[in-house]
Design a protein around this motif. Structure first.
Motif, PDB file in Angstrom:
ATOM      1  N   ARG A 305       0.841  -1.216   0.000  1.00  0.00           N
ATOM      2  CA  ARG A 305       0.000   0.000   0.000  1.00  0.00           C
ATOM      3  C   ARG A 305       0.868   1.254   0.000  1.00  0.00           C
ATOM      4  NH1 ARG A 305      -4.981  -1.130  -0.315  1.00  0.00           N
ATOM      5  NH2 ARG A 305      -5.794  -2.975   0.722  1.00  0.00           N
ATOM      6  N   GLU A 306       1.961   1.188   0.741  1.00  0.00           N
ATOM      7  CA  GLU A 306       2.830   2.357   0.856  1.00  0.00           C
ATOM      8  C   GLU A 306       3.418   2.751  -0.513  1.00  0.00           C
ATOM      9  OE1 GLU A 306       6.152   1.482   3.288  1.00  0.00           O
ATOM     10  OE2 GLU A 306       6.573   3.592   3.739  1.00  0.00           O
ATOM     11  N   PHE A 307       3.925   1.752  -1.215  1.00  0.00           N
ATOM     12  CA  PHE A 307       4.514   2.011  -2.536  1.00  0.00           C
ATOM     13  C   PHE A 307       3.426   2.502  -3.505  1.00  0.00           C
ATOM     14  CE2 PHE A 307       6.728  -0.280  -6.378  1.00  0.00           C
ATOM     15  CZ  PHE A 307       7.160   0.949  -6.872  1.00  0.00           C
ATOM     16  N   ALA A 308       2.288   1.807  -3.497  1.00  0.00           N
ATOM     17  CA  ALA A 308       1.206   2.188  -4.418  1.00  0.00           C
ATOM     18  C   ALA A 308       0.732   3.617  -4.149  1.00  0.00           C
ATOM     19  CB  ALA A 308       0.045   1.200  -4.294  1.00  0.00           C
ATOM     20  N   LEU A 309       0.653   3.979  -2.882  1.00  0.00           N
ATOM     21  CA  LEU A 309       0.203   5.337  -2.518  1.00  0.00           C
ATOM     22  C   LEU A 309       1.224   6.380  -2.981  1.00  0.00           C
ATOM     23  CD1 LEU A 309      -2.180   6.645  -1.018  1.00  0.00           C
ATOM     24  CD2 LEU A 309      -0.730   6.683   1.035  1.00  0.00           C
ATOM     25  N   ALA A 310       2.500   6.063  -2.767  1.00  0.00           N
ATOM     26  CA  ALA A 310       3.550   7.010  -3.193  1.00  0.00           C
ATOM     27  C   ALA A 310       3.473   7.226  -4.706  1.00  0.00           C
ATOM     28  CB  ALA A 310       4.921   6.479  -2.797  1.00  0.00           C
ATOM     29  N   VAL A 311       3.238   6.145  -5.447  1.00  0.00           N
ATOM     30  CA  VAL A 311       3.110   6.265  -6.909  1.00  0.00           C
ATOM     31  C   VAL A 311       1.907   7.145  -7.244  1.00  0.00           C
ATOM     32  CG1 VAL A 311       2.565   5.008  -9.031  1.00  0.00           C
ATOM     33  CG2 VAL A 311       4.214   4.039  -7.400  1.00  0.00           C
ATOM     34  N   ARG A 312       0.785   6.821  -6.618  1.00  0.00           N
ATOM     35  CA  ARG A 312      -0.467   7.525  -6.959  1.00  0.00           C
ATOM     36  C   ARG A 312      -0.356   9.005  -6.644  1.00  0.00           C
ATOM     37  NH1 ARG A 312      -3.200   9.648  -9.182  1.00  0.00           N
ATOM     38  NH2 ARG A 312      -5.442   9.592  -9.583  1.00  0.00           N
ATOM     39  N   GLU A 313       0.246   9.308  -5.497  1.00  0.00           N
ATOM     40  CA  GLU A 313       0.351  10.719  -5.099  1.00  0.00           C
ATOM     41  C   GLU A 313       1.342  11.491  -5.971  1.00  0.00           C
ATOM     42  OE1 GLU A 313       1.124  10.556  -0.912  1.00  0.00           O
ATOM     43  OE2 GLU A 313      -1.032  10.510  -0.413  1.00  0.00           O
ATOM     44  N   SER A 314       2.199  10.762  -6.667  1.00  0.00           N
ATOM     45  CA  SER A 314       3.192  11.449  -7.504  1.00  0.00           C
ATOM     46  C   SER A 314       2.642  11.758  -8.907  1.00  0.00           C
ATOM     47  CB  SER A 314       4.446  10.583  -7.636  1.00  0.00           C
ATOM     48  OG  SER A 314       4.204   9.495  -8.516  1.00  0.00           O
ATOM     49  N   LEU A 315       1.433  11.298  -9.193  1.00  0.00           N
ATOM     50  CA  LEU A 315       0.894  11.436 -10.546  1.00  0.00           C
ATOM     51  C   LEU A 315      -0.330  12.345 -10.571  1.00  0.00           C
ATOM     52  CD1 LEU A 315       0.931   7.652 -11.557  1.00  0.00           C
ATOM     53  CD2 LEU A 315       2.626   9.379 -12.170  1.00  0.00           C
ATOM     54  N   ASP A 316      -0.385  13.241 -11.537  1.00  0.00           N
ATOM     55  CA  ASP A 316      -1.592  14.049 -11.748  1.00  0.00           C
ATOM     56  C   ASP A 316      -2.537  13.288 -12.659  1.00  0.00           C
ATOM     57  OD1 ASP A 316      -0.747  16.179 -10.262  1.00  0.00           O
ATOM     58  OD2 ASP A 316       0.317  17.098 -11.959  1.00  0.00           O
ATOM     59  N   LEU A 317      -3.807  13.311 -12.319  1.00  0.00           N
ATOM     60  CA  LEU A 317      -4.812  12.606 -13.124  1.00  0.00           C
ATOM     61  C   LEU A 317      -4.703  13.004 -14.599  1.00  0.00           C
ATOM     62  CD1 LEU A 317      -7.164  10.603 -12.850  1.00  0.00           C
ATOM     63  CD2 LEU A 317      -8.694  12.569 -12.605  1.00  0.00           C
ATOM     64  N   GLU A 318      -4.449  14.267 -14.813  1.00  0.00           N
ATOM     65  CA  GLU A 318      -4.413  14.800 -16.171  1.00  0.00           C
ATOM     66  C   GLU A 318      -3.331  14.131 -17.038  1.00  0.00           C
ATOM     67  OE1 GLU A 318      -4.271  19.045 -16.021  1.00  0.00           O
ATOM     68  OE2 GLU A 318      -3.948  19.229 -18.187  1.00  0.00           O
ATOM     69  N   ASP A 319      -2.242  13.672 -16.389  1.00  0.00           N
ATOM     70  CA  ASP A 319      -1.094  13.145 -17.152  1.00  0.00           C
ATOM     71  C   ASP A 319      -1.042  11.621 -17.166  1.00  0.00           C
ATOM     72  OD1 ASP A 319      -0.274  15.790 -17.369  1.00  0.00           O
ATOM     73  OD2 ASP A 319       0.804  15.663 -15.457  1.00  0.00           O
ATOM     74  N   ILE A 320      -1.998  10.982 -16.531  1.00  0.00           N
ATOM     75  CA  ILE A 320      -1.856   9.571 -16.196  1.00  0.00           C
ATOM     76  C   ILE A 320      -1.798   8.664 -17.428  1.00  0.00           C
ATOM     77  CG2 ILE A 320      -4.040   8.296 -15.854  1.00  0.00           C
ATOM     78  CD1 ILE A 320      -3.412   8.599 -12.798  1.00  0.00           C
ATOM     79  N   ASP A 321      -2.358   9.125 -18.554  1.00  0.00           N
ATOM     80  CA  ASP A 321      -2.394   8.278 -19.753  1.00  0.00           C
ATOM     81  C   ASP A 321      -1.156   8.405 -20.619  1.00  0.00           C
ATOM     82  OD1 ASP A 321      -3.188  10.906 -20.259  1.00  0.00           O
ATOM     83  OD2 ASP A 321      -4.182  10.349 -22.127  1.00  0.00           O
ATOM     84  N   VAL A 322      -0.310   9.351 -20.333  1.00  0.00           N
ATOM     85  CA  VAL A 322       0.862   9.540 -21.198  1.00  0.00           C
ATOM     86  C   VAL A 322       2.154   9.506 -20.380  1.00  0.00           C
ATOM     87  CG1 VAL A 322      -0.255  10.769 -23.091  1.00  0.00           C
ATOM     88  CG2 VAL A 322       0.490  12.041 -21.068  1.00  0.00           C
ATOM     89  N   GLY A 323       2.104   8.873 -19.216  1.00  0.00           N
ATOM     90  CA  GLY A 323       3.243   8.926 -18.302  1.00  0.00           C
ATOM     91  C   GLY A 323       4.292   7.859 -18.517  1.00  0.00           C
ATOM     92  N   GLY A 324       4.126   7.037 -19.548  1.00  0.00           N
ATOM     93  CA  GLY A 324       5.145   6.017 -19.796  1.00  0.00           C
ATOM     94  C   GLY A 324       4.809   4.672 -19.196  1.00  0.00           C
TER      95      GLY A 324
END
Ligand SMILES: Cc1ncc(COP(=O)(O)O)c(C=O)c1O
Length: 458
Positions: A305-324
């Protein structure tokens, strides 16, 4: 594809060359339809195969499959084969397992790809969470893509540039992972690496498996985002971890702020929850692929959960489809139906018991022939997977395992087996058991393997 030329450890090369030629004659005589098909296929595909690595099988032309079921397949020449390769783990569930085929076909008939989840998504994630003790899951089409995604996430949340892998490990077609050590101990691109985008020492640190001092030295530089490792090496023969190795790896990763990714793509053979479950490992992420979809493309990665949360919090919804991290058909409904059905109805705990029993029999058969003729080879078992190598003792790391490689000898043994209706995994000497593999399938290999040993050493 067929030349026997360079030097290696089996001393009687003239005998080996003669044996090879005889087996080529047998192959040619047995497989005229494959020859015709190859003549057709080679017009529009390099070497007559849809992926170039399929040219590495031994023989003058490829074997073309007509149908498969359980642990057997039939080729277009009508020959029945015991399949001990099982798609190099892609078909560890057996070919066309009924429960998977039913679920996959039903979903196909209802539509396959929507960019929207179906109810199978949560079911698949629940099943994986229960088996691997890892709470958060995402889905891909391959283990390669699962590894690529996690590497990106690890760099994103740690802000560090590199990953660390083991010498002679394999994690799919992942740019950063195809690195090795040269004779000075420097990180270089692995032999055969095609079109590496940058020098590998920019992206990757490499250490030997089972070497904790080297691992600590590499981690202490503070630039490693993640250790990406198989819990036992399986792509250069099988290299098992020393007692206490994994506990120490975990401790070092925690101490130096490095994420620990365990790639269970092959080591799932150890049991329903892979080596993570057998050894009680505590990684930050787990990678799966190949067989979990019941034979169709499917990969998955689990995160704490900790890793998944860190990932999620580092990403803006707007960019999520083109983030690699993506893949339009990743997480499609058919793959998820396949995963749900395969985990709940095919690769069950009971199935693993029988797979591991068959593998113990296979290992004993190889052992008996090696002992009978005092052959300087060893065999190592990892649950439902086992492998022999051309050295007298089990290797402790990838470099030791690689030093025992003998391509010509291996090609001969594989062709010898193929001519007796047995498919062994190419590129190494691995055999894998499915839930459908029987004791008589194993016995067929035991007899053929002894015959091959007699031809070489008798
Ligand atoms: C340990 C491991 N990880 C990942 C992969 C990549 O799997 P795929 O080629 O299905 O993406 C492999 C392939 O052999 C593998 O052995």
């Amino acid at each position: 594809m067929n030349a026997i030329s360079s030097d290696s450890r089996y001393a009687d090369r003239a005998r080996l060359a003669g044996l090879w030629e005889s087996e080529l004659d047998v192959f040619r005589a047995q497989r005229p339809r494959s020859s015709d098909e190859w003549e057709r296929a080679i017009r529009h595909m390099p070497d007559g195969v849809p992926m170039l690595w399929m040219a590495k099988w031994p023989g003058p032309w490829p074997v073309y499959v007509s149908r498969a079921s359980g642990a057997h397949f039939e080729c277009i020449d009508g020959i029945d084969h015991v399949d001990l390769c099982l798609g190099d783990t892609g078909a560890m569930c057996g070919h066309a397992p009924a429960a998977s085929v039913a679920a996959i076909s039903q979903q196909l008939a209802r539509g396959s790809t929507f960019m929207l989840p179906t109810r199978d998504a949560a079911s698949a994630a629940e099943l994986l969470a229960a088996r691997f003790g890892m709470p958060v899951w995402q889905f891909t089409l391959s283990a390669t893509d699962a590894n690529r995604s996690l590497i990106r996430f690890a760099r994103q949340v740690t802000g560090r540039p590199k990953i660390l892998v083991h010498d002679f490990s394999y994690h799919g077609t992942v740019d950063e992972a195809y690195a090795t050590l040269d004779k000075n101990g420097d990180v270089v691109s692995r032999r055969g690496n095609i079109g590496a985008p940058v020098a590998l020492d920019h992206t990757t640190a490499v250490v030997q498996f089972n070497d904790l001092a080297l691992l600590e030295f590499a981690l202490s530089a503070g630039d490693i985002a993640a250790v990406l490792m198989e819990p036992a090496l399986t792509n250069i023969g099988i290299v098992l971890p020393d007692p206490g190795y994994h506990e120490a790896v975990r401790e070092l990763c925690t101490r130096y702020g490095t994420l620990l990714i365990i790639d269970e793509t092959h080591t799932l053979s150890a049991g329903p929850g892979g080596m993570t479950d057998v050894l009680g490992l505590e990684p930050d992420a787990i990678v799966l692929g190949k067989s979990i979809g019941g034979g169709i493309p499917a990969g998955a990665y689990g995160m704490t959960r900790e890793f998944a949360l860190a990932v999620r919090e580092s990403l803006d919804l707007e960019d999520i489809d083109v983030g690699g991290v993506g893949g339009t058909l990743a997480g499609n409904a058919v793959s998820l139906a396949g995963i749900r059905a395969t985990l709940s109805g095919v690769l069950t705990p009971a199935a693993f018991e029988s797979m591991i029993d068959r593998c113990t029999e296979w290992t004993a058969g190889v052992h008996t022939a090696i002992d009978e003729f005092s052959v300087p080879w060893q065999v190592t078992q990892l649950g439902a997977r086992a492998e022999y190598s051309f050295r007298p003792t089990p290797p402790r790391d990838g470099a030791e395992a690689a030093a025992a490689d003998d391509f010509e000898l291996q090609q001969y043994l594989h062709l010898h087996a193929l001519n007796r209706g047995i498919l062994v995994t190419p590129f190494h000497n691995m055999a894998l058991m499915s839930p459908a593999t029987t004791a008589s399938d194993v016995e067929r290999h035991t007899l053929a393997f002894r015959e091959a040993v007699v031809s070489l050493f008798g």
